[in-house]
Design an enzyme around this catalytic site. Structure first.
Site, PDB file in Angstrom:
ATOM      1  N   HIS A 390       0.804  -1.230   0.000  1.00 48.77           N
ATOM      2  CA  HIS A 390       0.000   0.000   0.000  1.00 48.77           C
ATOM      3  C   HIS A 390       0.829   1.268   0.000  1.00 48.77           C
ATOM      4  O   HIS A 390       0.267   2.359   0.096  1.00 48.77           O
ATOM      5  CB  HIS A 390      -0.917   0.054   1.220  1.00 48.77           C
ATOM      6  CG  HIS A 390      -1.975  -0.985   1.236  1.00 48.77           C
ATOM      7  ND1 HIS A 390      -3.248  -0.772   0.758  1.00 48.77           N
ATOM      8  CD2 HIS A 390      -1.949  -2.264   1.668  1.00 48.77           C
ATOM      9  CE1 HIS A 390      -3.961  -1.868   0.919  1.00 48.77           C
ATOM     10  NE2 HIS A 390      -3.198  -2.789   1.466  1.00 48.77           N
ATOM     11  N   LYS A 582      -8.086  14.017   4.682  1.00 47.32           N
ATOM     12  CA  LYS A 582      -7.222  12.824   4.634  1.00 47.32           C
ATOM     13  C   LYS A 582      -6.186  12.970   5.730  1.00 47.32           C
ATOM     14  O   LYS A 582      -6.081  14.032   6.347  1.00 47.32           O
ATOM     15  CB  LYS A 582      -6.542  12.696   3.273  1.00 47.32           C
ATOM     16  CG  LYS A 582      -5.883  13.990   2.788  1.00 47.32           C
ATOM     17  CD  LYS A 582      -5.278  13.861   1.413  1.00 47.32           C
ATOM     18  CE  LYS A 582      -6.269  13.925   0.273  1.00 47.32           C
ATOM     19  NZ  LYS A 582      -6.606  12.650  -0.327  1.00 47.32           N
ATOM     20  N   ARG A 583      -5.400  11.912   5.990  1.00 50.15           N
ATOM     21  CA  ARG A 583      -4.337  12.044   6.969  1.00 50.15           C
ATOM     22  C   ARG A 583      -3.403  13.190   6.572  1.00 50.15           C
ATOM     23  O   ARG A 583      -3.231  13.487   5.393  1.00 50.15           O
ATOM     24  CB  ARG A 583      -3.558  10.732   7.084  1.00 50.15           C
ATOM     25  CG  ARG A 583      -4.291   9.675   7.868  1.00 50.15           C
ATOM     26  CD  ARG A 583      -4.607  10.141   9.286  1.00 50.15           C
ATOM     27  NE  ARG A 583      -3.408  10.168  10.092  1.00 50.15           N
ATOM     28  CZ  ARG A 583      -3.070   9.228  10.971  1.00 50.15           C
ATOM     29  NH1 ARG A 583      -3.871   8.205  11.197  1.00 50.15           N
ATOM     30  NH2 ARG A 583      -1.951   9.321  11.666  1.00 50.15           N
ATOM     31  N   LYS A 588       1.069  14.411   0.934  1.00 49.28           N
ATOM     32  CA  LYS A 588      -0.297  14.732   0.515  1.00 49.28           C
ATOM     33  C   LYS A 588      -0.471  16.240   0.290  1.00 49.28           C
ATOM     34  O   LYS A 588      -1.454  16.686  -0.273  1.00 49.28           O
ATOM     35  CB  LYS A 588      -1.300  14.221   1.549  1.00 49.28           C
ATOM     36  CG  LYS A 588      -1.317  12.688   1.670  1.00 49.28           C
ATOM     37  CD  LYS A 588      -2.291  12.226   2.744  1.00 49.28           C
ATOM     38  CE  LYS A 588      -2.200  10.738   3.052  1.00 49.28           C
ATOM     39  NZ  LYS A 588      -2.933   9.899   2.085  1.00 49.28           N
ATOM     40  N   THR A 690      -8.423   6.597  -1.970  1.00 46.28           N
ATOM     41  CA  THR A 690      -9.770   6.022  -2.105  1.00 46.28           C
ATOM     42  C   THR A 690     -10.833   7.089  -1.897  1.00 46.28           C
ATOM     43  O   THR A 690     -11.933   6.977  -2.440  1.00 46.28           O
ATOM     44  CB  THR A 690      -9.993   4.847  -1.129  1.00 46.28           C
ATOM     45  OG1 THR A 690      -9.427   5.190   0.135  1.00 46.28           O
ATOM     46  CG2 THR A 690      -9.348   3.585  -1.641  1.00 46.28           C
ATOM     47  N   LYS A 694     -14.627   8.269  -3.788  1.00 47.25           N
ATOM     48  CA  LYS A 694     -15.878   8.615  -3.083  1.00 47.25           C
ATOM     49  C   LYS A 694     -16.357  10.005  -3.504  1.00 47.25           C
ATOM     50  O   LYS A 694     -17.549  10.230  -3.729  1.00 47.25           O
ATOM     51  CB  LYS A 694     -15.657   8.584  -1.564  1.00 47.25           C
ATOM     52  CG  LYS A 694     -15.269   7.215  -1.037  1.00 47.25           C
ATOM     53  CD  LYS A 694     -14.715   7.273   0.390  1.00 47.25           C
ATOM     54  CE  LYS A 694     -13.983   5.974   0.717  1.00 47.25           C
ATOM     55  NZ  LYS A 694     -13.153   6.062   1.938  1.00 47.25           N
TER      56      LYS A 694
END
Ligand code: 26W
Length: 851
Positions: A390, A582-583, A588, A690, A694
């Site tokens: 992952h 998100k984290r 990111k 992911t 969504k």
């Protein structure tokens, strides 16, 4: 009440003979024997449970008691289906997948279970007649936050799909007493608080003491010589730990089947307590008890850096050992220690390297406890395991110091050494004879001052398949992470692009949009998400566009109310909702988003007459407690937001909100209300993502880089309906190879320069100049490892394109519809079918009713 429901089921539906139970997944007619209670029956069931299971009454019941009673009422249906599922699987001796994961981020179960059983509306009416609002009731439920982020939530979506697609399966994990910490924001900073999700018990879970396991740890290994002269290793463990299983049944759509999530809780064994107690060591016994119970006390809150702690390794070993013993116990019930068909009945999926210790543990069980030869055991192991990677982040690749293994798992260490010797002297020697560099690189053991066990190498060597989680990621796994392994075993490597369950992430969380899909695609779309493509032509229909955007607007109104409640900030539902949830991680790039916000704010201040598309920037993120820079970024978002939200000069055209304690239940409220989905990782770093799926499903447009699944999302929905910017994976690698210098960008771009310089002032933190400087320092003095500055201009340009399109309401609505209607590929049902066909080779079984 239970008998009332089950009797009704038995009377009203035909019994399917067991012999007919085997069917293909395509024949999906198993649902007509599902009992659908009436409103009256539901009311009756709820009030009966209030009185007889909980011991209260309608007049006295607390909101929590009402919620529990509703869960008991729904559980009657779930348990009935569970029994039927288990009967079907046992009587067919099915092949099953065992999904091993250190994390299952389940969120709340009530609405989801009701939707999957198609009793939500009935229950809503029943509750309304009892004077209870279903939304308020469902907000009573604590999230089961037994995961950090994407990996854990993916496991939860997969359990839902496995149950829906009727594949024999079980999820195995840890019964953490405390899930991911509850985040509070104090003075703009993250504060971690314990998350005790089952403080008053969780009505969904069932303890199964009859399946308790005992797990050995520590001690030493003795070499014994058997009468025939062969060497035998005998492990004398120092302690035993008890593993108590808790089952959470997960019901598939329309009750197709039930998959159990079995989570292990650690306890002290009675035996140990007695020994110490008898020796007069009452206090010592209590301490030992506390130590055993510590194992399942808390989820490690890291989603990338591995702390290398003894407790974490113990957690991993504990849940893998319990799960394997459970798997063997069930197998032996039907096969009586004949292991010849083990590999044909059992598939074990390793969700990242966290459960890798299951590999040497299965070897140990087969050799030391079941008497198989090394070769026979290794053959089974390599047929049974498969591994999903992952992440490519080097700091996330698990390595454990050898000395920890020596102390905790001496027998497993020996087995690992032997696996390694077979591999280095076998495959590696054949491929690269005499090449010591290759041996050192591929070895499971990393030499050095502190010798380490490389878990990913062990995983690849033992697994029949290794998969990444999006096309680009799988390519990088094959070509850059494990190139030598791929040269040895080219067929071992494959891709399974992630997916999300449309039951939770569309049907349950966005009833307005679900209703539109019912109209255009028919009611089976949650089972066949590709059929949502039927909505695409409606993008050209003005009336439909209005209805679609009305749904979006209603979701935004609801989110605006939530934001007011949680953050005290007024936001206008007519503004563009730009969301990054998100984290928190540098890769990111929440700070890239923040730099753009600063530049926009600066533009507005520079020209007080300027009008822009009103925009609300919405953040939600938890930072690992020891990740200082990530926490500084949260602080910066909050302080910058505070200043901007209270600056009247900009006439409410810009708002910035940080919603505290982001979690699954908040995601369900935020995602349906988003206009823009920020997916802005440095290309090559986000394995898949992911939430990107969504958001698109719910009609948001993606503002993102060509990374992870973004690439596949825009391939489906059209690059013209999204906003792609930034360097590609190849360009990132070229720039890094050439030598990246962030100062070049700082000096060349005045917009960027003033945004960064602003961080050094006390403008956002009055009297505390420098409180936000660490971000600037990381981007300039520490080399900007994730190329924030290199992508800034392109990101800013993309934002301007967003504004332009948003002004054209019809164009925007068209793009939103096309995005939503193009997400068929990203149903987790498709992912599970990929796993089934390329990795697990399972057959689905229609669940028969039986008595
Ligand atoms: C502390 C060690 C550790 C290391 C990595 C804990 C957890 C991790 C996970 C692999 C982090 C994670 O959740 N990865 C995400 O997995 C998702 C599901 O495949 C992907 O969509 C995300 O891109 C990936 O970051």
């Amino acid at each position: 009440m239970a008998s009332k429901h089950s009797k009704k089921t038995a009377n009203t539906t035909a019994k399917a003979p067991v012999a007919d139970a085997v069917n293909t997944a395509a024949e999906c007619s198993c649902t007509n024997d599902l009992f659908h209670p009436t409103v009256e029956q539901f009311k009756d069931s709820i009030t009966t449970h209030l009185r007889r299971s909980i011991g209260t009454s309608e007049k006295k019941a607390s909101p929590l008691a009402w919620w529990q009673a509703v869960v008991y009422a729904v559980n009657e249906l779930v348990f009935e289906r569970l029994t039927q599922t288990q009967f079907t699987h046992a009587s067919n001796d099915t092949r099953a997948v065992n999904y091993l994961s250190a994390e299952f981020l389940m969120g709340r179960l009530t609405v989801n279970n009701m939707c999957n059983l198609e009793v939500y509306d009935t229950c809503k009416k029943a509750l309304a007649e009892l004077g209870i609002d279903i939304n308020e009731l469902c907000d009573e439920e604590p999230d089961m936050a037994l995961g950090n982020g994407g990996l854990g939530r993916l496991a939860a979506c997969y359990i839902d799909s496995l149950a829906t697609l009727k594949y024999p399966s079980i999820g195995y994990g840890l019964h953490y007493e405390n899930g991911l910490f509850r985040q509070e924001i104090r003075g703009g900073r993250q504060v971690e608080r314990p998350d005790s999700w089952r403080e008053y018990g969780c009505p969904w879970e069932v303890c199964r003491p009859e399946s308790t396991q005992e797990i050995p740890v520590g001690g030493y290994v003795e070499v014994q010589t058997a009468p025939d002269g062969t060497e035998q290793k005998v492990w004398h463990p120092a302690h035993m730990i008890k593993g108590v299983p808790w089952d959470i049944p997960v019901v598939g759509f329309r009750g197709a089947s039930v998959t159990v999530l079995r989570l292990w809780e650690s306890r002290a064994t009675e035996q140990f307590n007695w020994d110490v107690f008898n020796a007069g060591g009452y206090v010592d016994a209590q301490e030992e008890k506390a130590q055993c119970e510590t194992i399942s006390k808390v989820l490690y809150p890291n989603d990338s850096t591995e702390a290398g702690k003894m407790l974490r390794l113990t957690q991993q070993y504990f849940f893998c050992a319990c799960s394997l013993k459970d798997i063997l116990r069930r197998y032996n019930r039907a096969h009586h220690h004949d292991y010849s068909s083990f590999a044909s009945k059992i598939a074990i999926q390793l969700n990242d390297t966290h459960p890798t210790i299951a590999v040497p543990e299965l070897m140990r069980l087969l050799i030391d406890e079941e008497g198989l030869s090394w070769d026979a055991a290794w053959k089974i192991v390599t047929e049974v395991f498969a591994y999903t990677n992952h992440t490519l982040l080097p700091e996330a690749l698990e390595k454990w110091p050898v000395y920890l293994f020596e102390r905790l798992l001496p027998r497993h260490l020996e087995i690992i050494y032997e696996i390694n010797a077979h591999f280095l002297d076998g495959e590696v020697e054949r491929m690269w004879p005499g090449d010591n560099e290759k041996r050192a690189k591929l070895s499971i053991i990393e030499e050095g001052p502190c010798r380490m066990v490389r878990m990913a190498n062990l995983c690849v060597i033992a697994s029949r398949r290794v998969n990444g989680v999006a096309e680009i990621h799988s390519k990088l796994v094959r070509e850059q992470l494990f190139p030598e392994f791929a040269a040895i075993w080219p067929d071992r490597f494959c891709n399974v692009t992630n997916g999300v369950t449309p039951r939770r992430w569309l049907l349950a969380c966005n009833p307005g949009l679900a209703e539109l899909y019912n109209e255009v695609s028919g009611k089976d779309w949650p089972l066949h998400l590709e059929s949502c493509a039927k909505m695409r032509p409606y993008a050209d229909n003005a009336d439909f566009r209005k209805r679609f955007m009305d749904v979006k607007h209603a979701n935004k109104v609801a989110l605006a109310a939530e934001i007011k409640k949680l953050c005290g900030v007024d936001v206008d539902p007519n503004a563009l909702f730009d969301v990054q949830v998100k984290r928190l991680h540098e890769y990111k790039r929440q700070h890239l988003n923040l730099l753009y916000i600063l530049s926009l704010y600066n533009e507005l201040l520079a020209d007080p007459a300027k009008t822009i598309v009103p925009q609300v920037f919405i953040f939600g993120a938890k930072a690992a407690p020891a990740y200082t820079l990530a926490k500084d970024i949260i602080y910066a978002i909050n302080k910058i937001g505070e200043r901007i939200n209270n600056d009247h000069r900009i006439r409410n055209q810009l708002k910035v909100v940080f919603i505290p304690n982001y979690r699954v239940s908040l995601a369900e409220k935020i995602i349906p209300a988003a206009d823009i989905s920020e997916q802005i990782s440095t290309a090559g770093y986000e394995a898949s993502g992911t939430s990107n799926m969504k958001f698109s499903m719910n009609g948001a447009l993606t503002l993102g880089t060509m990374d992870g699944a973004n690439i596949e999302i825009v391939a489906e929905a059209g690059v013209e309906n999204n906003f792609i910017f930034g360097l590609s994976v190849e360009e990132v690698q070229e720039l890094k190879a050439r030598g990246y210098n962030p100062w070049d960008y700082y000096n060349a771009d005045p917009v960027l320069k003033s945004a960064l310089d602003w961080l050094d002032t006390d403008y956002f933190t009055p009297g505390q100049a420098g409180a936000l400087s660490s971000i600037k320092r990381s981007l300039l003095d520490h080399g900007d490892p994730f190329l924030v500055l290199a992508d800034f201009a392109s990101y800013r340009d993309a934002h301007k394109r967003v504004e332009e399109m948003y002004k054209d309401k019809e164009r925007w609505a068209r793009a939103a519809i096309i995005n939503s209607a193009s997400m068929g590929k990203f149903s987790s049902d498709r992912s599970i079918e990929d796993y089934v066909h390329n990795i697990w080779s399972l057959k689905s079984f229609d669940v028969a009713e039986h008595k």
